[in-house]
Design a protein around this motif. Structure first.
Motif, PDB file in Angstrom:
ATOM      1  N   GLN A  39       1.190   4.163  -6.905  1.00  0.00           N
ATOM      2  CA  GLN A  39       2.109   3.241  -7.577  1.00  0.00           C
ATOM      3  C   GLN A  39       3.086   4.024  -8.455  1.00  0.00           C
ATOM      4  O   GLN A  39       4.276   3.708  -8.537  1.00  0.00           O
ATOM      5  N   LYS A 105       2.171  -1.468  -5.112  1.00  0.00           N
ATOM      6  CA  LYS A 105       3.238  -1.869  -6.028  1.00  0.00           C
ATOM      7  C   LYS A 105       4.052  -0.673  -6.506  1.00  0.00           C
ATOM      8  O   LYS A 105       3.678   0.478  -6.290  1.00  0.00           O
ATOM      9  N   HIS A 206      -7.985  -3.645 -14.679  1.00  0.00           N
ATOM     10  CA  HIS A 206      -8.529  -2.302 -14.432  1.00  0.00           C
ATOM     11  C   HIS A 206      -8.793  -1.480 -15.689  1.00  0.00           C
ATOM     12  O   HIS A 206      -9.453  -0.444 -15.614  1.00  0.00           O
TER      13      HIS A 206
END
Ligand code: ACO
Length: 311
Positions: A39, A105, A206
């Motif tokens: 990401q 993402k 997370h």
């Protein structure tokens, strides 16, 4: 229930030493790192687009040379980060495919448009400033290749932040029109910059595990607060205001209080509904397709070399 972790892995974390690619590690740790590093890499290369649009329109040769170097730095950051993810067994092709198909993402911030030259200044000052606050602690991330990549990236980000500040300083001390242009850019980039740090701690799925593993050293909200505290005096030095009427020094906390962030905007942008999500991905996929011949030529060259060596 806590995931099972090899003793050697626990010992490395307990001693605050780095985990290297060949060390034993839990599969979930490996996957978390691939997710975050990929990401991060995707953000660097998508992040070339909003500023890249201004290279041909920079107001002077000096500004153009600086911006060109900065955008090239971002390509370089993407490359170190993809290389770091590859040490965990992910292939470059698979990561790019995940970006192009929306399975992975990239940072929400790069889905906003750059409407004027002052936006290049605001991105350097605010977006790269936020990136530094987020990334300096990653130099101590528990995974060695990611931590080491961050050292150089942070040095280059500091130069990017300084150049953004200098662009805005010049505009803010120029004509009334230039000052208004700088203020307008700051008004548009301030809140999205605060959103870069991710959801608030109680909604960050997370954070807890990543902090236990020493991947993240501070929570999303801690880093966001650090960024606000660092930026308010810089705005004063620029002679610009930050668009938040609730921003004020709190002597008890020793920090600035700030207004509520509209996280529904962050979630919409992450879902793909920001101002430019579709355009950014379409541009990236187009560039990748137009570059197919380079990859084919490199593979053909490598195949020939290997065949020749085998003779
Ligand atoms: N933009 C897009 N997605 C985001 C953002 C954001 N600003 N913030 C959080 N998310 C995503 C997370 O990736 C996660 O989605 P996923 O499970 O599909 O990966 C989800 O929202 C929930 O967020 P968290 O649980 O808080 O996720 P995480 O612990 O990974 O923290 C953070 C997010 C702070 C961005 C972290 O991944 C990080 O520090 N990454 C490295 C830095 C980075 O990527 N910077 C890129 C922009 S800066 C630049 O390149 C100039």
């Amino acid at each position: 229930e806590a995931p099972r972790e090899p003793d050697s892995f626990r010992a490395l974390l307990a001693a605050d030493e780095r985990v290297e690619p060949r060390d034993e590690m839990p599969e979930t740790y490996r996957r978390t790192l691939i997710r975050q590093i990929a990401q991060h890499a995707h953000s660097e290369i998508i992040g070339m687009q909003p500023e890249g649009e201004w290279i041909s329109r920079a107001p002077s040769l000096r500004r153009k040379a600086i911006l060109l170097a900065k955008v090239q730095d971002e390509a370089g950051h993407g490359l170190y980060l993809y290389a770091a993810a590859e040490t965990l067994g992910a292939s470059r092709e698979e990561l790019l495919d995940a970006l192009h198909t929306g399975r992975q993402k990239y940072s929400s911030i790069f889905n906003y448009p750059t409407l004027s030259w002052a936006d290049v200044g605001a991105i350097g000052w605010l977006v790269d400033g936020a990136a530094i606050v987020n990334q300096v602690p990653l130099c101590r991330c528990s995974f060695g290749p990611y931590a080491r990549a961050m050292v150089r990236i942070c040095k280059e980000e500091s130069f990017h932040q300084r150049q953004g500040f200098e662009i805005l300083h010049t505009l803010a001390h120029g004509t009334p029109e230039q000052h208004a242009m700088a203020q307008d850019a700051v008004d548009r980039w301030w809140w999205p910059s605060l959103m870069m740090f991710g959801p608030p701690d109680d909604a960050s799925e997370h954070s807890q595990q990543s902090m236990a593993w020493g991947i993240k050293r501070f929570s999303n909200d801690e880093l966001r607060q650090r960024f606000v505290d660092m930026t308010v005096p810089q705005a004063e030095a620029l002679g610009l205001t930050l668009p938040d009427p609730d921003l004020r020094w709190n002597p008890e906390r020793g920090s600035f209080d700030f207004g509520a962030i509209d996280f529904s905007e962050l979630y919409a942008v992450i879902r793909g509904d920001g101002p430019l999500n579709r355009q950014r991905i379409a541009h990236r996929v187009g560039a990748h397709e137009r570059g197919a011949w380079v990859r084919e030529a490199a593979s053909a060259y490598e195949a020939k070399r290997t065949a020749r060596r085998a003779e």
